[in-house]
Design a protein around this motif. Structure first.
Motif, short mmCIF file in Angstrom:
data_model
loop_
_atom_site.label_atom_id
_atom_site.label_comp_id
_atom_site.label_asym_id
_atom_site.label_seq_id
_atom_site.Cartn_x
_atom_site.Cartn_y
_atom_site.Cartn_z
N THR A 1 0.64 -1.22 -0.05
CA THR A 1 -0.01 -0.13 0.20
C THR A 1 0.98 1.37 -0.01
O THR A 1 2.05 1.04 0.48
CB THR A 1 -0.97 0.10 1.33
OG1 THR A 1 -0.17 -0.01 2.43
CG2 THR A 1 -1.99 -1.06 1.35
N THR B 1 -0.34 4.45 0.74
CA THR B 1 -0.62 5.60 1.72
C THR B 1 -0.79 5.14 3.15
O THR B 1 -1.33 4.08 3.45
CB THR B 1 -2.15 6.14 1.11
OG1 THR B 1 -3.00 5.03 1.25
CG2 THR B 1 -2.08 6.93 -0.21
N PRO B 2 -0.42 5.83 4.11
CA PRO B 2 0.46 7.22 3.69
C PRO B 2 1.79 6.72 3.58
O PRO B 2 2.38 8.02 3.18
CB PRO B 2 -0.05 7.75 5.10
CG PRO B 2 0.10 6.60 6.12
CD PRO B 2 -0.69 5.33 5.25
N GLU B 3 2.37 5.70 3.78
CA GLU B 3 3.56 5.50 3.18
C GLU B 3 3.93 4.12 2.56
O GLU B 3 2.76 3.31 2.80
CB GLU B 3 4.70 5.49 4.50
CG GLU B 3 4.19 4.31 5.49
CD GLU B 3 4.88 4.66 6.87
OE1 GLU B 3 5.52 3.70 7.22
OE2 GLU B 3 5.07 5.63 7.44
#
Length: 177
Positions: free
Chosen positions: A113, A115-117
């Motif tokens: 993934t 978001t956020p990182e």
């Protein structure tokens, strides 16, 4: 129900129930099996004659998926798998000319993934990325992370990555550790 929803029309409900029982209800295993079924990589009937991919087999499954990714994507994922704070990882990636767009094939393949990182969807994916990399590539990733780490604020992290980049015992790195 999970298998049927993720691989519509690809698995008989009776077969899905047996696969779920073999997987001990593990949703990650069921999700990965469903992905294989949906992509047509395996027919559902074959899963009745062999154990579903768990543990080592699931890691092998992820290794195979990682190997299908473009080289830039694999290089970026290896930096993430080698273990550093996100800011350090992105500085290291920039040293190699890699930006967030390099991770898009892994995001599309639902391995990470963004978001956020940038994060792996499961720890086995991280293990598969690191284990499937060539030793020279792992050393290069650690070298980049060491170069991107501020020695004054994170001397331990820098020393650890220097050690990971070393080809042989090194007295200077040992002193830093």
């Amino acid at each position: 129900e999970l298998l049927a929803s993720l691989a519509p029309g690809r698995v008989d409900p009776h077969v899905a129930a047996q696969i779920a029982e073999q997987a001990d209800g593990n949703p990650l295993v069921l999700t990965e099996v469903a992905r294989e079924l949906a992509e047509g990589r395996i027919p559902s009937g074959l899963l009745l004659n062999a154990p579903v991919p768990v543990g080592e087999r699931l890691e092998t499954h992820f290794r195979d998926r990682v190997q299908e990714l473009p080289p830039d994507c694999r290089a970026l994922l290896l930096l993430v798998a080698a273990g550093a704070p996100p800011a350090v990882t992105w500085r290291a990636a920039a040293l190699e000319g890699l930006g967030p767009e390099a991770a898009l094939p892994a995001e599309t393949g639902q391995l990470v993934t963004m978001t956020p990182e940038l994060r792996f969807r499961h720890p086995l994916i991280r293990a598969a990325v690191y284990a499937s990399a060539e030793p020279a590539d792992r050393r290069r990733a650690h070298e980049l992370l060491a170069r991107a780490t501020d020695a004054s604020s994170h001397p331990d992290l820098r020393a650890w990555h220097l050690a990971g980049a070393a080809l042989a015992p090194d007295e200077d790195i040992a002193a830093e550790l």
